[in-house]
Structure formats: structure tokens, C-alpha cells
Design an enzyme around this catalytic site. Structure first.
Site, PDB file in Angstrom:
ATOM      1  N   ASP A 109       0.812  -1.221   0.000  1.00 12.43           N
ATOM      2  CA  ASP A 109       0.000   0.000   0.000  1.00 12.43           C
ATOM      3  C   ASP A 109       0.843   1.268   0.000  1.00 12.43           C
ATOM      4  OD1 ASP A 109      -2.231   1.606   0.058  1.00 12.43           O
ATOM      5  OD2 ASP A 109      -2.454   1.512   2.226  1.00 12.43           O
ATOM      6  N   ASP A 287      -2.061   5.333  -6.491  1.00  8.45           N
ATOM      7  CA  ASP A 287      -2.247   4.542  -5.273  1.00  8.45           C
ATOM      8  C   ASP A 287      -2.390   3.051  -5.557  1.00  8.45           C
ATOM      9  OD1 ASP A 287      -2.827   3.861  -2.597  1.00  8.45           O
ATOM     10  OD2 ASP A 287      -4.970   4.166  -2.895  1.00  8.45           O
TER      11      ASP A 287
END
Ligand SMILES: *[C@@H]1O[C@H](CO)[C@@H](O)[C@H](O)[C@H]1NC(C)=O
Ligand SMILES: *[C@@H]1O[C@H](CO)[C@@H](O)[C@H](O)[C@H]1NC(C)=O
Ligand SMILES: *[C@@H]1O[C@H](CO)[C@@H](O)[C@H](O)[C@H]1NC(C)=O
Ligand SMILES: *[C@@H]1O[C@H](CO)[C@@H](O)[C@H](O)[C@H]1NC(C)=O
Length: 415
Positions: A109, A287
Site C-alpha cells: 500500500d 495509489d
């Protein structure tokens, strides 16, 4: 032998107070082999696929909340419902901790920065584990983790072991079923206020750079499109740029100055579609924890109108007939004068997975969706996994994002 003062000097360097490492271009040109590679795999969770859009939007809301300095859920009840990373389709790395090592499956992440394990496979103390006994709490929307910090050795399957990495150990968590934790690859500042008694926590990237193991606090991500629900289709490189994974030029962009996108790997971009600008130059983020490509509501309406798509109730995605798809224009993302083109195939949900999301084999579903919030909020788009499966990406903690075309950029794989 490193002296203590040298160590603190390199630590300062890693915290951005001193010497910078190599730039992305220097890394791309360098013959240095001091990088750490971690294979990553995509996991598509069938039972949750119908929640895809809901998850991505909730995730986006949680990102905006954190980026604007929100630390605890009570500050903003609106983020309830959001898990940190989209647990519907996730990129996972295997992280080995301790000696003898226990292997944990962690979400890759770039939108958060705490690294922790123990939500699934329980944490195992070994002779290399040092208990810091400091309590850790990270709120991710509806998901959270609470626990304590340890220092331990970590590796990602390669020959190099990262000594003295601070990680969290979960004693309780919510929203992380099926995974063991997160490797948080975002900017260090996102760890602020998460551990009692510490200002910020050095990320894995910071630590590797501070220890001189990698030449720059940079990570590179290579994802490939896949029509499978489980596939080893990616690679994460710490401290290196793998020139064999892209073609043409690697373009490097400075992180946007607009908040909250600047708390993440945010860039300024405009979007054009079928000859019309659907989003003027605006801040947004790249992202790995978001599945789709999300646009602020006005841009999304313009995209929907021009494509002729209709919202599909069953899947939450936009839907086209095959004839409409045949006429779908490319979607251009323009960053610093460089155009990153998403072909029609790159805007398409993998046909083989249509029924998995409750869709029909006779329609085409699109991976462009809405952020659920209007333009002008300082975070007007998210380029998630479907974008990153078409372009190589490099994340430099000193404030840059690199993007480059790959063999998958123009590939037709989703029909
Ligand atoms: C290598 O360095 C040159 C000069 O700085 C730069 O123009 C080029 O883009 C670099 N190569 C890559 C792949 O980044
Ligand atoms: C580590 O520290 C935490 C927090 O103080 C404590 O709850 C835990 O029992 C400790 N574990 C070990 C094995 O020392
Ligand atoms: C999935 O993609 C691969 C590679 O693009 C292709 O060879 C395969 O036929 C596809 N599978 C299905 C079920 O379409
Ligand atoms: C993709 O196709 C466009 C249009 O044909 C071409 O200009 C571009 O070089 C191609 N990119 C890659 C990475 O193959």
C-alpha cells in the site's frame, strides 16, 4: 564498523534533513544492484467483488480524511465503511519476519505508511524480536489496527535481510480478513501520531536507505494485467528502477503542492477523452491500494456521457454494449506535458471476470468510476491498480513520482 554518530547522520539523511540519495533517473541509469525485490501477487476476492466500487469510494474518503490530518475516526464519522486498502482486489507481498522467520501476507500500500502484521497469522516472537512495548493504533476508516511495536529483521524472499525494522504487531484489528497486515510504502509523515511516544515511524524504505542498503528512498512497482483471481503478476523493488520492466522514457514528476493529495504520492494531471478535457489540471494520487480509476463527479459525468455508458445496478460499474465499446475513445491522462493513454481495452474490466462481479457476459464493464465527491477538493482523481497495470510506477519519498509505458500499455488482454 559504523560509528553511532555516522548512524545518526544517515538516519537524519533518511528523514529528509540531510543528504539525498540518487534521483530516479540516476537509479534508472545506475548499474547498482543494491536493491531489494519482492514478488507481488494480485488477489481478487470473489465473495466481495460486488462491493468493488463501494470499497474504492470509501477508501478514497478515508484517504482524504487522513491526508487532511484526521487521525481518529471520531473526528469524522463519514469515513466509517472504508477499509484502508481495497480488500476486494489487492496486491499482496510475502514478508518474512524474525529468525526463524514467519511469513506474513501483507497488502502492498502506497497510500499508508505503517507496516504491521498479525491480523491473520499470529505474530511469533523469535530471538531477533525486540519488544518496544509502545502501543500502536492506526485508524483506516471502518478498518483499524491496535497493537504494539517491535523491532525485528524482515525480508521479502530475496537474499537480503533488512535488520532493525520497526513494525507493528496487531493485538486486534478489523477490516483485514484474509490478510496478515500491510507493508506501508507511503510517505513517512502518514505515520505521525500512530505510535505512543514516537513522532513518526521510519518506513521500510526509510530504514533501508538509512542503513545504506539501498541508494535512495525509492520504490518501483511493476503490475501486469491479469484475468485470473490469483496471479503472481507484479514486482516491488526497493531502491531501484528496473529498466527491463518498461519501454521508452521514464517521466518524473514532482509531487503536487495541493493538499490533501500532497500527503500521498500526489501529482497534478488533466484528463481528456474523445477530444474533450473532462478534468482540467487538478491534483490527485497514484495509489496501489485502490483498484479502479476514480474521477471527481463532474469529470465522471463527462466521461459517462461521452462514452454512452450507463450505470449498471448489479455491478456498480459503468456498462456498455459491445457496439458502444467498439467506438470508445482512449482516455488520456496528461501529466507535466506527457500523455499517458489508456486504450479502450485498458478501460475495460476483464471480460473473463464479468460474471464474478455479478455482470453479464454480453456487456462490457468499465474500470473508470466516480470518486463520489466534486472537483476542487485537492484530491480529484485516483490512479489505482488498473492504471498501474498499464504503466510502470516509481515512488520517491523525497517528493517525486515516475511513470513509464510498458509492454502492457497497449496490450489487448481484457476481451
Ligand atoms: C538516464 O539519465 C539521463 C540523463 O540524466 C536521463 O535523461 C535519462 O532519462 C535517464 N534514463 C532513464 C531511463 O531514466
Ligand atoms: C510486548 O509488549 C506488549 C506491550 O507492552 C505486551 O503486551 C506483550 O505482552 C509483550 N510481549 C512479549 C513477548 O514481550
Ligand atoms: C487470460 O489471459 C491470458 C493472457 O492474456 C490468455 O492467454 C487467456 O486465454 C485468458 N483467459 C481467458 C479465460 O480468457
Ligand atoms: C501505444 O500505441 C500508441 C499509438 O499507436 C503509440 O504511439 C505508442 O508508442 C504505443 N506505446 C507503447 C508503449 O507501445
Amino acid at each position: 564498523m559504523l560509528s553511532t554518530s555516522f548512524l545518526s547522520l544517515v538516519l537524519f539523511a533518511a528523514l529528509g534533513l540531510g543528504v539525498a540519495g540518487l534521483s530516479i533517473h540516476e537509479l534508472a541509469n545506475s548499474t547498482e544492484t543494491s536493491s531489494i525485490r519482492a514478488p507481488i501477487r494480485k488477489l481478487v476476492r470473489h465473495e466481495k467483488l460486488k462491493d468493488l466500487v463501494v470499497h474504492d469510494q470509501a477508501h478514497a474518503k478515508a484517504l482524504v480524511h487522513r491526508g487532511t490530518g484526521g487521525k481518529s475516526l471520531s473526528e469524522d464519522a463519514q469515513v466509517a465503511g472504508a477499509a484502508i486498502a481495497n480488500l476486494v482486489t489487492t496486491y499482496i507481498a510475502s514478508m518474512n519476519v524474525g529468525s526463524p522467520a514467519t511469513t506474513y501476507d501483507v497488502i502492498v500500500d502506497t497510500g499508508s505508511s505503517n507496516t504491521w502484521v498479525g491480523s491473520g497469522t499470529p505474530f511469533r516472537f523469535t530471538r531477533t524480536t525486540r519488544n518496544l512495548s509502545e502501543s500502536m493504533f492506526v485508524q483506516y476508516g471502518s478498518g483499524f489496527v491496535v497493537g504494539f511495536e517491535v523491532i525485528d529483521q524482515v525480508s521479502f524472499g530475496g537474499p537480503l535481510t533488512i535488520p532493525n525494522q520497526e513494525i507493528g504487531v496487531a493485538t486486534a484489528s478489523q477490516g483485514f480478513a484474509g490478510v496478515d497486515g500491510i507493508v506501508g510504502l507511503g510517505p513517512t509523515d502518514l505515520t505521525e501520531g500512530t505510535v505512543q511516544g514516537q513522532d513518526t515511524i521510519p518506513t521500510v524504505t526509510d530504514n533501508l536507505f538509512a542503513l545504506g542498503i539501498i541508494p535512495a528512498p525509492v520504490i518501483s512497482v511493476s503490475f501486469a494485467p491479469t484475468n485470473l483471481t490469483f496471479d503472481v503478476n507484479g514486482e516491488l523493488v526497493f531502491g531501484g528502477v528496473d529498466t527491463s520492466k518498461f519501454i521508452g522514457t521514464l517521466s518524473v514528476f514532482r509531487i503536487t503542492s495541493s493538499s490533501p493529495a500532497n500527503a500521498f504520492f500526489g501529482i497534478d494531471a488533466s484528463f481528456s477523452f474523445g477530444g474533450t478535457t473532462i478534468l482540467p489540471l487538478s491534483p490527485g494520487i497514484v495509489d496501489t491500494g485502490t483498484t479502479l480509476i476514480l474521477l471527481a463527479t463532474q469529470a465522471f459525468s463527462a466521461y459517462t456521457k461521452r462514452s454512452g455508458a450507463v450505470p449498471d445496478g448489479a455491478t456498480g460499474l459503468l456498462r456498455l454494449t459491445p457496439a458502444q465499446f467498439a467506438a470508445l475513445p482512449s482516455l488520456n491522462v496528461i501529466v507535466g506535458g506527457v500523455t499517458f493513454t489508456l486504450t479502450p481495452d485498458a478501460q475495460r474490466w476483464p471480460q473473463q471476470l464479468n460474471t464474478a462481479i455479478g455482470g453479464s457476459t454480453s456487456f462490457v464493464y468499465l474500470i473508470v468510476n466516480t470518486l463520489g465527491s466534486p472537483e476542487g477538493q485537492g484530491l480529484d482523481f485516483i490512479l489505482g491498480q488498473f492504471f498501474l497495470e498499464r504503466f510502470y510506477s516509481v515512488f520517491d519519498s523525497t517528493g517525486f513520482v515516475g511513470l513509464a509505458p510498458t509492454v502492457f500499455t497497449n496490450a489487448t488482454v481484457n476481451n
